[in-house]
Design a protein around this motif. Structure first.
Motif: not given
Length: 435
Positions: A88-92, A146-148, A151-152, A195-202
């Motif tokens: 389930t992906l909300i992205h732009h 996700v901010n594409d 990430v890309e 915030v619990k059990d989350c993945w935060i990437e950057g």
């Protein structure tokens, strides 16, 4: 003939799933394939009533939702529940980079095509984030944000996936991905986040801002050499950022020992890491300079991937700001066990109004005695459940407040059922393979 049978079978699944939504525990259902009430998340937000005092439950089926989502201040108590955080992906694709000039290298011009400041861009005039939460008492689980662009491209400029600017916002089992400035937290230090059990990437200041923010049992994932995790700007916060029982990890590029836990953006920021597992090596100094002097940048009981206590004796304690007359100052780099024991949920989160997001996140028990009798699938009711989600091979077959459904075919695939609590949170699942 076989293809015709399969097509008929799956069409019957989708049609039954839609019909069963009439008794859904959710106020509305979002489905990219058109099988819900809305096909975009923003449509569901727009249709939600204003100034509610109770949760408005929105279920988002697995799918790719390429859109910007804005939750206005007038719409509190939005609960956005995904089916599966991996699906389930909300992205732009957007960033906030300014107009390039003649000195901008030709290989660095690509960002401008996706800048919100570019009048010719698809995202011209957008808010500078994929999702923005202005409504208080927001809750979400099982969704990737996700901010594409981040990430890309694996490069700046600033490209937020989430900007959460309201009090009483809670996040469970979600993924947040970008490169620079992945998640901006509230500007008000009294606003609480859990915030619990989350993945935060950057890579660059990818968790930044203010607020009273408690993050537990989550992963901060670094994607380049020299990554910096936090850049807070608290003014007079009592707690600031508190990370308990979290993991700091990263890809191969980030495993070179140059990573920083944070840097002070503005004002008098505060961040403490408590019982942290560092799966990648952190620079000996731990922290670095930016624009201010931290009130507290500290750790307690940091350990390596093997559980060995880290040597924190070289952690940075002296800071220099920026400008012609930069500020200078110092803060402690460690806290005691007694101090660490005060940076806890009970002290930080409930406040005077008794807000309790852990209650929202409680997973109900898996339904028992799941069985198919003839054309009927039945199960035992789960205490406190307001409804159930029935899936076939990860496809939602039915959403109902009953404890049985009629099947349009004799299913030969795996069927799963999970209960839904009063906040919309999904419980443990029971599965049944029927042959």
């Amino acid at each position: 003939m076989k293809r015709l049978f399969l097509l008929t079978f799956y069409l019957s699944i989708f049609s039954w799933g839609y019909a069963q939504n009439n008794s859904s525990p959710f106020h509305c259902i979002v489905a990219a394939d058109g099988s819900g009430n809305y096909s975009t998340v923003q449509e569901a937000i727009n249709a939600a009533p204003e100034r509610r005092k109770e949760p408005w439950l929105i279920f988002v089926k697995n799918g790719s939702y390429r859109e910007q989502v804005i939750i206005p201040q007038t719409k509190p108590y939005i609960h956005l529940i995904g089916q599966d955080k991996e699906k389930t992906l909300i992205h732009h694709r957007l960033n906030v980079g300014g107009k390039p000039n003649e000195k901008t290298p030709s290989d660095k011009l690509g960002y401008w095509d996706w800048s919100v400041h570019n009048p010719q861009s698809e995202v011209s005039g957008f808010d500078g984030t994929v999702v923005k939460v202005n409504g208080a008492h927001f809750y979400t689980e099982n969704i990737s944000y996700v901010n594409d662009w981040g990430v890309e491209s694996q490069a700046g400029p600033q490209a937020l996936a989430m900007s959460s600017q309201a009090d009483c916002a809670a996040f469970s089992n979600c993924i947040f991905r970008s490169f620079q400035d992945t998640w901006r937290t509230p500007g008000q230090d009294t606003y609480r986040h859990y915030v619990k059990d989350c993945w935060i990437e950057g890579a660059v200041d990818y968790f930044y801002g203010g607020g009273t923010v408690l993050v537990e049992e989550s992963t901060f994932y670094n994607v380049r050499s020299g990554s910096v995790i936090v850049a807070p700007n608290h003014k007079a916060a009592k707690y600031g950022y508190v990370f308990r029982n979290c993991v700091v990890d990263g890809n191969q590029a980030a495993a070179d020992g140059k990573q920083k836990l944070g840097r002070p953006w503005h004002n008098s920021p505060r961040t403490v890491y408590i019982h942290t597992t560092m799966r990648i090596p952190i620079a000996a100094e731990g922290w670095t300079n930016m624009g201010a002097i931290p009130a507290l940048f500290a750790e307690y009981d940091s350990r390596d991937a093997n559980g060995k206590a880290l040597d924190l004796s070289q952690r940075k304690t002296y800071y220099e700001g920026r400008g012609e007359n930069p500020p200078t100052g110092s803060c402690r780099a460690t806290i005691s066990k007694e101090e660490a024991d005060t940076y806890v949920y009970e002290q930080m989160i409930p406040g005077e109004d008794g807000w309790n997001p852990r209650e929202m996140m409680k997973k109900l028990a898996a339904p028992l005695q799941l069985k198919i009798i003839g054309d009927t699938l039945r199960w035992q009711s789960v205490p406190s459940a307001i409804g159930y989600i029935v899936s076939v091979n990860d496809t939602v077959f039915a959403i109902t407040n009953q404890i049985e459904i009629q099947l349009s075919n004799r299913l030969k695939d795996e069927v799963t059922v999970c209960a839904v609590n009063r906040y919309g949170s999904l419980g443990h699942t029971t599965s049944l393979s029927h042959n």
